[in-house]
Design a protein around this motif. Sequence first.
Motif, PDB file in Angstrom:
ATOM      1  N   LEU A   1       0.692  -1.191  -0.008  1.00 40.34           N
ATOM      2  CA  LEU A   1      -0.121  -0.168  -0.331  1.00 40.34           C
ATOM      3  C   LEU A   1       0.825   1.387  -0.250  1.00 40.34           C
ATOM      4  O   LEU A   1       0.372   2.281  -0.792  1.00 40.34           O
ATOM      5  CB  LEU A   1      -1.061   0.580   1.309  1.00 40.34           C
TER       6      LEU A   1
ATOM      7  N   MET B   1      -5.445   2.653   7.265  1.00 40.62           N
ATOM      8  CA  MET B   1      -5.416   2.899   6.273  1.00 40.62           C
ATOM      9  C   MET B   1      -6.092   3.946   5.160  1.00 40.62           C
ATOM     10  O   MET B   1      -6.475   4.659   4.617  1.00 40.62           O
ATOM     11  CB  MET B   1      -4.455   2.043   5.203  1.00 40.62           C
TER      12      MET B   1
ATOM     13  N   ARG C   1      -5.402   7.061   5.842  1.00 42.21           N
ATOM     14  CA  ARG C   1      -4.673   7.866   4.585  1.00 42.21           C
ATOM     15  C   ARG C   1      -5.347   7.661   4.127  1.00 42.21           C
ATOM     16  O   ARG C   1      -5.287   8.460   2.270  1.00 42.21           O
ATOM     17  CB  ARG C   1      -3.490   7.252   4.709  1.00 42.21           C
TER      18      ARG C   1
ATOM     19  N   ALA D   1     -11.343   0.214   3.127  1.00 42.86           N
ATOM     20  CA  ALA D   1     -10.242  -0.371   4.617  1.00 42.86           C
ATOM     21  C   ALA D   1     -10.899  -0.116   5.332  1.00 42.86           C
ATOM     22  O   ALA D   1     -10.777  -0.982   6.581  1.00 42.86           O
ATOM     23  CB  ALA D   1      -9.561   1.037   4.606  1.00 42.86           C
TER      24      ALA D   1
END
Length: 296
Positions: A196, A243, A246, A259
């Motif tokens: 990722l 994640m 993000r 996610a």
Amino acid sequence: MTMIDIMLPYYGDVALMQAAVQSVRSQTDEGWRLTVVDDTAHPDVPGWFESLADERIRYFRNERNLGVTGNFTRCLDLAEYEVMSMLGTDDLLLPNYVSTVLAAYKDHPGVGMIQPGVTVIDEHGQPVKALADEVKRRLYAPKVTGRRLMDGEELAASLLRGNWLYFPAITWRTEAIKSVGFRADLRTTQDLALELELIERGEQMLIDSTVCFQYRRHLESVSSKMALDGDRFTEERGLYQVMAERMKAKGWPRAERAARMHSASRLHALTLLPTAVKGGQRDVARALAKHAFGNG
């Protein structure tokens, strides 16, 4: 001519390691170098490598045990060619692995990751259809015949729904994987975190459906080991939470949603819950239930 550094971080069964080494030596394409980094103290291993007398193989034994992350990191430090792979100790290359990935890289120079076709074998080397792999193939992996490039939100969302990659089979652009490395704070999700991070940095993945790798699953021990390890799902949940934020910051709503849902990880925990309950492992069962049904 592009060469591939095949790195083999070694610990565990000697016979399986030797089979992995011989599978490298059986490649039809000579554009490889094998580097074995031995994190064991088995007395017979150095002599076996010396008996091979193969100049294409480098063998190093660590002076002290580095553990998984430390040994992976040393392998990265020793890689020098433009592309590399991190072969599992008990996995096998089919004779066409090197030719397949080098041809793919030649046609797509600079690609960050190449995932070739994989078959799954059991501890005896026989083809097997394990539930985890059937779920990967049927529900999460993209349907590819030939080659397909993926990147950006599409690839991130796909992996966050369910990580369908086989880490030991991937060929990496060495500069790319070295720029990220392996996180010492992660135990079971290092591969997904690495992949990722590279996607966020703009790296592309080339999927090549040519089958050239055998990934080994030790079926007898998988369920018991996983059921005893509820902590792995705590780590997974933490990574998915990070994640999600993000992906939100990056403006990738599909990846953020994937996610937060992490459907494959939840399903995995759910399948292990009966084993934990039946075995009287209450703490593990609670951890698995929290992961399967929780909001985070």
